[in-house]
Design a protein around this motif. Structure first.
Motif, PDB file in Angstrom:
ATOM      1  N   ARG A   6      28.106  40.839  32.501  1.00  0.00           N
ATOM      2  CA  ARG A   6      27.983  42.205  33.003  1.00  0.00           C
ATOM      3  C   ARG A   6      27.830  42.184  34.515  1.00  0.00           C
ATOM      4  O   ARG A   6      27.120  41.373  35.069  1.00  0.00           O
ATOM      5  N   THR A   7      28.482  43.105  35.177  1.00  0.00           N
ATOM      6  CA  THR A   7      28.407  43.228  36.625  1.00  0.00           C
ATOM      7  C   THR A   7      27.968  44.637  36.960  1.00  0.00           C
ATOM      8  O   THR A   7      28.161  45.553  36.190  1.00  0.00           O
ATOM      9  N   SER A   8      27.378  44.825  38.130  1.00  0.00           N
ATOM     10  CA  SER A   8      26.888  46.141  38.489  1.00  0.00           C
ATOM     11  C   SER A   8      27.061  46.439  39.972  1.00  0.00           C
ATOM     12  O   SER A   8      26.094  46.548  40.701  1.00  0.00           O
ATOM     13  N   PRO A   9      28.283  46.581  40.475  1.00  0.00           N
ATOM     14  CA  PRO A   9      28.430  46.979  41.867  1.00  0.00           C
ATOM     15  C   PRO A   9      28.135  48.474  41.999  1.00  0.00           C
ATOM     16  O   PRO A   9      28.610  49.281  41.222  1.00  0.00           O
ATOM     17  N   HIS A  10      27.313  48.833  42.949  1.00  0.00           N
ATOM     18  CA  HIS A  10      26.979  50.226  43.240  1.00  0.00           C
ATOM     19  C   HIS A  10      26.363  50.939  42.039  1.00  0.00           C
ATOM     20  O   HIS A  10      26.588  52.119  41.822  1.00  0.00           O
ATOM     21  N   GLY A  11      25.636  50.222  41.204  1.00  0.00           N
ATOM     22  CA  GLY A  11      24.914  50.827  40.109  1.00  0.00           C
ATOM     23  C   GLY A  11      25.709  51.047  38.827  1.00  0.00           C
ATOM     24  O   GLY A  11      25.142  51.356  37.807  1.00  0.00           O
ATOM     25  N   ALA A  12      27.024  50.912  38.860  1.00  0.00           N
ATOM     26  CA  ALA A  12      27.829  51.120  37.653  1.00  0.00           C
ATOM     27  C   ALA A  12      27.875  49.831  36.842  1.00  0.00           C
ATOM     28  O   ALA A  12      27.824  48.742  37.390  1.00  0.00           O
ATOM     29  N   THR A  13      27.962  49.960  35.545  1.00  0.00           N
ATOM     30  CA  THR A  13      28.055  48.792  34.678  1.00  0.00           C
ATOM     31  C   THR A  13      29.518  48.520  34.372  1.00  0.00           C
ATOM     32  O   THR A  13      30.238  49.402  33.922  1.00  0.00           O
ATOM     33  N   ILE A  38      33.769  27.252  39.894  1.00  0.00           N
ATOM     34  CA  ILE A  38      33.187  28.088  40.949  1.00  0.00           C
ATOM     35  C   ILE A  38      34.270  28.884  41.657  1.00  0.00           C
ATOM     36  O   ILE A  38      34.123  30.091  41.879  1.00  0.00           O
ATOM     37  N   ASP A  39      35.366  28.230  42.018  1.00  0.00           N
ATOM     38  CA  ASP A  39      36.469  28.930  42.693  1.00  0.00           C
ATOM     39  C   ASP A  39      36.993  30.086  41.857  1.00  0.00           C
ATOM     40  O   ASP A  39      37.219  31.188  42.375  1.00  0.00           O
ATOM     41  N   LYS A  40      37.187  29.868  40.562  1.00  0.00           N
ATOM     42  CA  LYS A  40      37.697  30.924  39.683  1.00  0.00           C
ATOM     43  C   LYS A  40      36.713  32.090  39.588  1.00  0.00           C
ATOM     44  O   LYS A  40      37.114  33.248  39.580  1.00  0.00           O
ATOM     45  N   CYS A  41      35.426  31.794  39.494  1.00  0.00           N
ATOM     46  CA  CYS A  41      34.418  32.851  39.389  1.00  0.00           C
ATOM     47  C   CYS A  41      34.275  33.640  40.689  1.00  0.00           C
ATOM     48  O   CYS A  41      34.084  34.856  40.663  1.00  0.00           O
ATOM     49  N   VAL A  42      34.373  32.966  41.817  1.00  0.00           N
ATOM     50  CA  VAL A  42      34.225  33.641  43.107  1.00  0.00           C
ATOM     51  C   VAL A  42      35.460  34.492  43.429  1.00  0.00           C
ATOM     52  O   VAL A  42      35.357  35.492  44.130  1.00  0.00           O
ATOM     53  N   GLU A  43      36.627  34.134  42.890  1.00  0.00           N
ATOM     54  CA  GLU A  43      37.845  34.906  43.135  1.00  0.00           C
ATOM     55  C   GLU A  43      37.697  36.366  42.730  1.00  0.00           C
ATOM     56  O   GLU A  43      38.282  37.241  43.353  1.00  0.00           O
ATOM     57  N   VAL A  44      36.929  36.664  41.699  1.00  0.00           N
ATOM     58  CA  VAL A  44      36.817  38.039  41.203  1.00  0.00           C
ATOM     59  C   VAL A  44      35.974  38.930  42.102  1.00  0.00           C
ATOM     60  O   VAL A  44      35.960  40.140  41.917  1.00  0.00           O
ATOM     61  N   ARG A  45      35.314  38.367  43.081  1.00  0.00           N
ATOM     62  CA  ARG A  45      34.433  39.163  43.937  1.00  0.00           C
ATOM     63  C   ARG A  45      35.199  40.253  44.677  1.00  0.00           C
ATOM     64  O   ARG A  45      34.650  41.305  44.957  1.00  0.00           O
ATOM     65  N   THR A  46      36.470  40.043  44.978  1.00  0.00           N
ATOM     66  CA  THR A  46      37.257  41.051  45.693  1.00  0.00           C
ATOM     67  C   THR A  46      38.121  41.879  44.749  1.00  0.00           C
ATOM     68  O   THR A  46      38.852  42.748  45.195  1.00  0.00           O
ATOM     69  N   SER A  47      38.037  41.629  43.455  1.00  0.00           N
ATOM     70  CA  SER A  47      38.830  42.347  42.462  1.00  0.00           C
ATOM     71  C   SER A  47      38.019  43.485  41.860  1.00  0.00           C
ATOM     72  O   SER A  47      36.804  43.540  41.986  1.00  0.00           O
ATOM     73  N   LYS A  48      38.727  44.364  41.165  1.00  0.00           N
ATOM     74  CA  LYS A  48      38.046  45.418  40.418  1.00  0.00           C
ATOM     75  C   LYS A  48      37.242  44.774  39.294  1.00  0.00           C
ATOM     76  O   LYS A  48      37.679  43.791  38.704  1.00  0.00           O
ATOM     77  N   PRO A  49      36.069  45.332  38.976  1.00  0.00           N
ATOM     78  CA  PRO A  49      35.311  44.815  37.832  1.00  0.00           C
ATOM     79  C   PRO A  49      36.165  44.872  36.569  1.00  0.00           C
ATOM     80  O   PRO A  49      36.939  45.803  36.378  1.00  0.00           O
ATOM     81  N   GLY A  50      36.041  43.862  35.730  1.00  0.00           N
ATOM     82  CA  GLY A  50      36.826  43.778  34.508  1.00  0.00           C
ATOM     83  C   GLY A  50      37.966  42.782  34.609  1.00  0.00           C
ATOM     84  O   GLY A  50      38.664  42.531  33.637  1.00  0.00           O
ATOM     85  N   LYS A  51      38.155  42.172  35.778  1.00  0.00           N
ATOM     86  CA  LYS A  51      39.208  41.173  35.974  1.00  0.00           C
ATOM     87  C   LYS A  51      38.950  39.970  35.079  1.00  0.00           C
ATOM     88  O   LYS A  51      37.840  39.475  34.988  1.00  0.00           O
ATOM     89  N   LEU A  52      39.996  39.520  34.391  1.00  0.00           N
ATOM     90  CA  LEU A  52      39.864  38.357  33.518  1.00  0.00           C
ATOM     91  C   LEU A  52      39.818  37.068  34.319  1.00  0.00           C
ATOM     92  O   LEU A  52      40.570  36.899  35.279  1.00  0.00           O
ATOM     93  N   TYR A  94      26.498  39.910  37.792  1.00  0.00           N
ATOM     94  CA  TYR A  94      27.263  38.913  38.532  1.00  0.00           C
ATOM     95  C   TYR A  94      27.559  39.350  39.963  1.00  0.00           C
ATOM     96  O   TYR A  94      27.409  38.565  40.898  1.00  0.00           O
ATOM     97  N   HIS A  95      27.968  40.596  40.164  1.00  0.00           N
ATOM     98  CA  HIS A  95      28.276  41.051  41.526  1.00  0.00           C
ATOM     99  C   HIS A  95      27.022  41.082  42.392  1.00  0.00           C
ATOM    100  O   HIS A  95      27.100  40.842  43.597  1.00  0.00           O
ATOM    101  N   ASP A  96      25.857  41.364  41.810  1.00  0.00           N
ATOM    102  CA  ASP A  96      24.608  41.303  42.566  1.00  0.00           C
ATOM    103  C   ASP A  96      24.323  39.878  43.012  1.00  0.00           C
ATOM    104  O   ASP A  96      23.878  39.643  44.139  1.00  0.00           O
ATOM    105  N   LEU A  97      24.580  38.904  42.149  1.00  0.00           N
ATOM    106  CA  LEU A  97      24.389  37.500  42.502  1.00  0.00           C
ATOM    107  C   LEU A  97      25.307  37.106  43.660  1.00  0.00           C
ATOM    108  O   LEU A  97      24.881  36.458  44.618  1.00  0.00           O
ATOM    109  N   LEU A  98      26.578  37.531  43.603  1.00  0.00           N
ATOM    110  CA  LEU A  98      27.506  37.230  44.699  1.00  0.00           C
ATOM    111  C   LEU A  98      27.028  37.863  46.011  1.00  0.00           C
ATOM    112  O   LEU A  98      27.131  37.254  47.081  1.00  0.00           O
ATOM    113  N   ARG A  99      26.494  39.076  45.934  1.00  0.00           N
ATOM    114  CA  ARG A  99      25.994  39.757  47.129  1.00  0.00           C
ATOM    115  C   ARG A  99      24.795  39.003  47.713  1.00  0.00           C
ATOM    116  O   ARG A  99      24.674  38.862  48.933  1.00  0.00           O
ATOM    117  N   ILE A 100      23.905  38.500  46.857  1.00  0.00           N
ATOM    118  CA  ILE A 100      22.760  37.718  47.331  1.00  0.00           C
ATOM    119  C   ILE A 100      23.249  36.473  48.064  1.00  0.00           C
ATOM    120  O   ILE A 100      22.730  36.107  49.122  1.00  0.00           O
TER     121      ILE A 100
END
Length: 111
Positions: A6-13, A38-52, A94-100
Motif C-alpha cells: 500500500r502506498t499513500s502519496p498526499h493522503g490517498a491510498t 532495489i532498482d525496480k522498486c525505486v523506479e515506481v517513485r515517479t510513476s502513478k500509484p498502481g504501477k506493476l 511505500y511512497h512515504d518511505l521513499l520520501r523519507i
C-alpha cells in the motif's frame, strides 16, 4: 500470485502490485540480486500509484531469507553514532518511505 504494497502519496491510498513471473516460479533457488530489486522498486517513485513491478518469486524468497538472516544475527540493542535521524513507522506506506529517504538520505550513506 501477487503481493500488495500500500502506498499513500498526499493522503490517498493506492496499491502497487508486485507480480511474479511464471518462468521464475519453476526455477530452483536463485542467488539474490539485491541491487536489481532495489532498482525496480525505486523506479515506481515517479510513476502513478498502481504501477506493476515484476520481481521473480525466487528473488523475493531469497530476499526474505537474507533479511531473516540479518535480523537473527543482530542484537536487539543497537549502539548508534550521532548525528542520527529518527522517523516513525510508515505502516507499509511505500511512497512515504521513499520520501523519507529523499529527505534524510539512503542507508548506509545516512545515519
Amino acid at each position: 500470485k501477487c503481493v500488495e504494497v500500500r502506498t499513500s502519496p498526499h493522503g490517498a491510498t493506492h496499491r502497487v502490485f508486485l507480480g511474479f513471473s511464471t518462468a521464475a516460479m519453476k526455477k530452483p533457488a536463485e542467488a539474490l540480486d539485491l541491487e536489481e530489486i532495489i532498482d525496480k522498486c525505486v523506479e515506481v517513485r515517479t510513476s502513478k500509484p498502481g504501477k506493476l513491478v515484476q520481481i521473480a518469486e525466487g528473488q523475493l524468497k531469497a530476499l526474505c531469507t537474507a533479511a531473516r538472516d540479518v535480523f537473527l544475527s543482530q542484537s536487539a540493542l543497537l549502539e548508534l553514532e550521532a548525528p542520527l535521524k529518527i522517523c516513525g513507522d510508515v505502516h507499509g506506506q511505500y511512497h512515504d518511505l521513499l520520501r523519507i529517504f529523499e529527505y534524510g538520505g539512503v542507508p548506509p550513506a545516512s545515519n
